[in-house]
Design a protein around this motif. Structure first.
Motif, mmCIF file in Angstrom:
data_model
loop_
_atom_site.group_PDB
_atom_site.id
_atom_site.type_symbol
_atom_site.label_atom_id
_atom_site.label_comp_id
_atom_site.label_asym_id
_atom_site.label_seq_id
_atom_site.Cartn_x
_atom_site.Cartn_y
_atom_site.Cartn_z
ATOM 1 N N VAL A 43 0.786 -1.308 -0.086
ATOM 2 C CA VAL A 43 -0.073 -0.092 -0.019
ATOM 3 C C VAL A 43 0.881 1.262 0.076
ATOM 4 O O VAL A 43 0.659 2.363 -0.768
ATOM 5 C CB VAL A 43 -0.998 0.090 0.968
ATOM 6 C CG1 VAL A 43 -1.662 1.306 1.259
ATOM 7 C CG2 VAL A 43 -1.931 -1.205 1.167
ATOM 8 N N GLY A 44 1.887 1.164 0.990
ATOM 9 C CA GLY A 44 2.847 2.373 0.752
ATOM 10 C C GLY A 44 3.442 2.723 -0.536
ATOM 11 O O GLY A 44 3.433 3.848 -1.027
ATOM 12 N N MET A 45 3.859 1.769 -1.243
ATOM 13 C CA MET A 45 4.481 1.782 -2.772
ATOM 14 C C MET A 45 3.195 2.374 -3.679
ATOM 15 O O MET A 45 3.524 3.193 -4.353
ATOM 16 C CB MET A 45 4.866 0.545 -3.223
ATOM 17 C CG MET A 45 5.529 0.376 -4.693
ATOM 18 S SD MET A 45 7.084 1.034 -4.756
ATOM 19 C CE MET A 45 7.090 2.895 -5.204
ATOM 20 N N THR A 46 2.203 1.723 -3.584
ATOM 21 C CA THR A 46 1.031 2.210 -4.201
ATOM 22 C C THR A 46 0.823 3.739 -4.144
ATOM 23 O O THR A 46 0.504 4.565 -4.928
ATOM 24 C CB THR A 46 -0.424 1.522 -4.042
ATOM 25 O OG1 THR A 46 -0.079 0.183 -3.886
ATOM 26 C CG2 THR A 46 -1.298 1.897 -4.838
ATOM 27 N N ARG A 47 0.519 4.085 -2.861
ATOM 28 C CA ARG A 47 0.163 5.629 -2.542
ATOM 29 C C ARG A 47 1.522 6.569 -3.302
ATOM 30 O O ARG A 47 1.162 7.528 -3.608
ATOM 31 C CB ARG A 47 0.242 5.801 -1.145
ATOM 32 C CG ARG A 47 -1.145 5.026 -0.463
ATOM 33 C CD ARG A 47 -2.449 5.801 -0.862
ATOM 34 N NE ARG A 47 -3.481 4.944 -0.548
ATOM 35 C CZ ARG A 47 -4.127 4.200 -1.081
ATOM 36 N NH1 ARG A 47 -3.630 4.007 -2.315
ATOM 37 N NH2 ARG A 47 -5.022 3.511 -0.655
ATOM 38 N N LEU A 48 2.646 6.037 -2.869
ATOM 39 C CA LEU A 48 3.709 6.855 -3.498
ATOM 40 C C LEU A 48 3.665 6.894 -5.031
ATOM 41 O O LEU A 48 3.939 8.140 -5.384
ATOM 42 C CB LEU A 48 4.968 6.028 -2.966
ATOM 43 C CG LEU A 48 6.577 6.693 -3.806
ATOM 44 C CD1 LEU A 48 6.738 8.258 -3.166
ATOM 45 C CD2 LEU A 48 7.772 5.944 -3.237
ATOM 46 N N LEU A 49 3.523 5.914 -5.721
ATOM 47 C CA LEU A 49 3.338 5.891 -7.083
ATOM 48 C C LEU A 49 2.180 6.809 -7.736
ATOM 49 O O LEU A 49 2.441 7.681 -8.580
ATOM 50 C CB LEU A 49 3.037 4.781 -7.564
ATOM 51 C CG LEU A 49 4.216 3.586 -7.406
ATOM 52 C CD1 LEU A 49 3.793 2.328 -8.002
ATOM 53 C CD2 LEU A 49 5.337 3.967 -8.385
ATOM 54 N N GLN A 50 1.143 6.917 -7.075
ATOM 55 C CA GLN A 50 -0.073 7.635 -7.001
ATOM 56 C C GLN A 50 0.414 9.226 -6.937
ATOM 57 O O GLN A 50 0.295 10.367 -7.794
ATOM 58 C CB GLN A 50 -1.281 7.332 -6.213
ATOM 59 C CG GLN A 50 -1.690 6.093 -6.754
ATOM 60 C CD GLN A 50 -2.927 5.702 -5.417
ATOM 61 O OE1 GLN A 50 -2.908 5.876 -4.369
ATOM 62 N NE2 GLN A 50 -3.933 4.988 -6.244
ATOM 63 N N ALA A 51 0.946 9.430 -5.910
ATOM 64 C CA ALA A 51 1.642 10.811 -5.603
ATOM 65 C C ALA A 51 2.562 11.315 -6.621
ATOM 66 O O ALA A 51 2.567 12.416 -7.160
ATOM 67 C CB ALA A 51 2.232 10.926 -4.266
ATOM 68 N N MET A 52 3.515 10.408 -7.127
ATOM 69 C CA MET A 52 4.492 10.799 -8.330
ATOM 70 C C MET A 52 3.732 10.957 -9.472
ATOM 71 O O MET A 52 4.008 11.875 -10.328
ATOM 72 C CB MET A 52 5.635 9.479 -8.602
ATOM 73 C CG MET A 52 6.166 9.504 -7.085
ATOM 74 S SD MET A 52 7.346 7.798 -7.428
ATOM 75 C CE MET A 52 8.385 8.587 -8.514
ATOM 76 N N GLU A 53 2.873 10.150 -9.645
ATOM 77 C CA GLU A 53 1.899 10.304 -10.890
ATOM 78 C C GLU A 53 1.088 11.592 -11.152
ATOM 79 O O GLU A 53 1.221 12.487 -11.930
ATOM 80 C CB GLU A 53 0.961 9.064 -11.025
ATOM 81 C CG GLU A 53 0.187 9.053 -12.526
ATOM 82 C CD GLU A 53 -0.562 7.733 -12.845
ATOM 83 O OE1 GLU A 53 -1.450 7.564 -11.993
ATOM 84 O OE2 GLU A 53 -0.060 7.006 -13.620
ATOM 85 N N LYS A 54 0.737 12.078 -9.856
ATOM 86 C CA LYS A 54 -0.344 13.377 -9.720
ATOM 87 C C LYS A 54 0.634 14.539 -9.947
ATOM 88 O O LYS A 54 -0.009 15.590 -10.456
ATOM 89 C CB LYS A 54 -1.079 13.369 -8.556
ATOM 90 C CG LYS A 54 -2.070 12.435 -8.507
ATOM 91 C CD LYS A 54 -2.953 12.482 -7.159
ATOM 92 C CE LYS A 54 -3.827 13.789 -6.850
ATOM 93 N NZ LYS A 54 -4.880 13.849 -6.031
#
Ligand code: WQD
Length: 338
Positions: free
Chosen positions: A102-113
């Motif tokens: 979940v931590g990796m997923t949220r980080l990737l979402q923040a990077m994408e945004k």
């Protein structure tokens, strides 16, 4: 280049921080200190003679990470934050899937945004499970024998899927073998909370008589002296591998490489090397094999050399000497009186 180090106050992160500074890059640390100490930041300032920029928070806090990326104009992320104890992951699987996946997923979402799409990920040789032979190349089959290893494998697959869907992502998946040693200053190093799970810090604590004896888990493996063989890599070499990966990302979509030395050492060889480096005796006793351990695990280093132009420089004696300097000096950052 402004680089965000999630978990940057941790063992690998703090050593990579210093390597980035020396290389002239601008690292920013993001850490919640759940498995590290703020004292590490003081040590990093002492060693680098530069103020450390650190954002206190959790990598899964999406609005927070977005704000950090924007505030510091982050151009690349090295993701160290995560839980990494094999045994603990068997006892607390949900914590590991939450922290790591979940931590990796949220980080990737923040990077994408925020449009920051350059990532270096700390993976692990544990994704190879019990290898059919050694040395291990990057095309060996992956498997997992514990939830920790499974989280690394799942995250790798997430990254491959994301990069296939959007080629604007540039990613490096770095499979660490066995990181050991410490910065030559002796001011930062591996600082396990509680009894060390890993071999080198345990040996170091026996050498300083913080622990009475080393338990050697198994002496009946099909190896030269019957004890487990691993590819120990100096954390300073590992840090350099991250810089080489960042440099390589200008020309690759996604790359996956082993970060090891290509040389395996047995438990008893490490014990003898540490006794040479420290001048101290390390008493040991043979115990039954540890669940989940494999006989041998060491890297083929050919692809890392080809793609990154990187190879480890430091030998086992250096690893032991630096680990010993750290152990006898402070050995920890929480309660030390230095
Ligand atoms: C090394 C050898 C043990 C302790 C794990 C993770 C890996 C990475 C590194 C996070 C084995 C023996 C150990 C002891 C011993 N972690 N040993 N007595 O298990 O190879 O790798 O840590 O990224 O992902 O899987 O490392 O240091 O625990 O063990 O005899 O007190 O030392 O049996 O042969 P391991 P380790």
């Amino acid at each position: 280049m402004n680089v965000l180090l999630t978990g940057g106050a941790g063992y690998i992160g703090s050593h990579t921080y210093l390597a980035l500074i020396v290389y002239g890059l601008k690292p920013v640390i993001l850490d919640d200190f759940s498995n590290s100490s703020p004292t590490v930041l003081e040590r990093l300032e002492l060693i680098s003679h530069k103020p450390v920029v650190c954002e206190l928070g959790n990598v899964a806090d999406l609005p927070f990470v977005e704000a950090v990326i924007q505030r510091h104009k982050i151009q690349a992320v090295i993701h160290f934050a995560g839980s990494k104890a094999v045994g603990e992951s068997v006892a607390l699987p949900l914590r590991y899937y939450d922290n790591n996946v979940v931590g990796m997923t949220r980080l990737l979402q923040a990077m994408e945004k925020t449009g920051c799409r350059t990532l270096v990920f700390s993976s692990s040789a544990t994704v190879y499970g019990d290898p059919a032979k050694v040395p291990i190349t990057e095309i060996f089959p992956r498997s997992h024998t514990n939830p920790y290893g499974h989280t690394k494998l799942v995250i790798e697959d997430m990254l491959y899927a994301l990069q296939a869907a959007d080629s604007s992502w540039k990613m490096a998946v770095l499979r660490y073998f066995n990181p050991v040693g410490a910065h030559p200053s002796g001011l930062i190093g591996e600082d396990p909370q509680g009894p060390p799970n890993n071999l080198m810090p345990y040996i170091a604590q026996v050498a300083v008589q913080q622990r009475p004896i080393l338990n050697v888990y198994g002496n009946d493996y099909p190896t030269p002296d019957g004890t487990g063989v691993r590819d120990y890599i100096h954390v300073q070499d590992l840090a350099q591998g991250h810089i080489a990966a960042l440099q390589a990302l200008t020309s690759h979509g996604i790359l996956t490489v082993n970060l090891g030395t290509g040389r395996g050492y047995s438990v008893l060889e490490v014990v003898k090397a540490f006794e040479r480096a420290s001048g101290k005796s390390v008493p040991y006793q043979f115990m039954p094999r540890r669940a989940g351990d494999v006989a041998q695990c060491y890297a083929s280093t050919a692809l890392a050399k080809q793609l990154l132009g990187w190879e480890a420089q430091l030998d086992l004696d250096s690893m032991c000497a630096d680990a010993w300097r750290w152990q006898k000096g402070s050995g920890n950052v929480s309660g030390s009186a230095w």
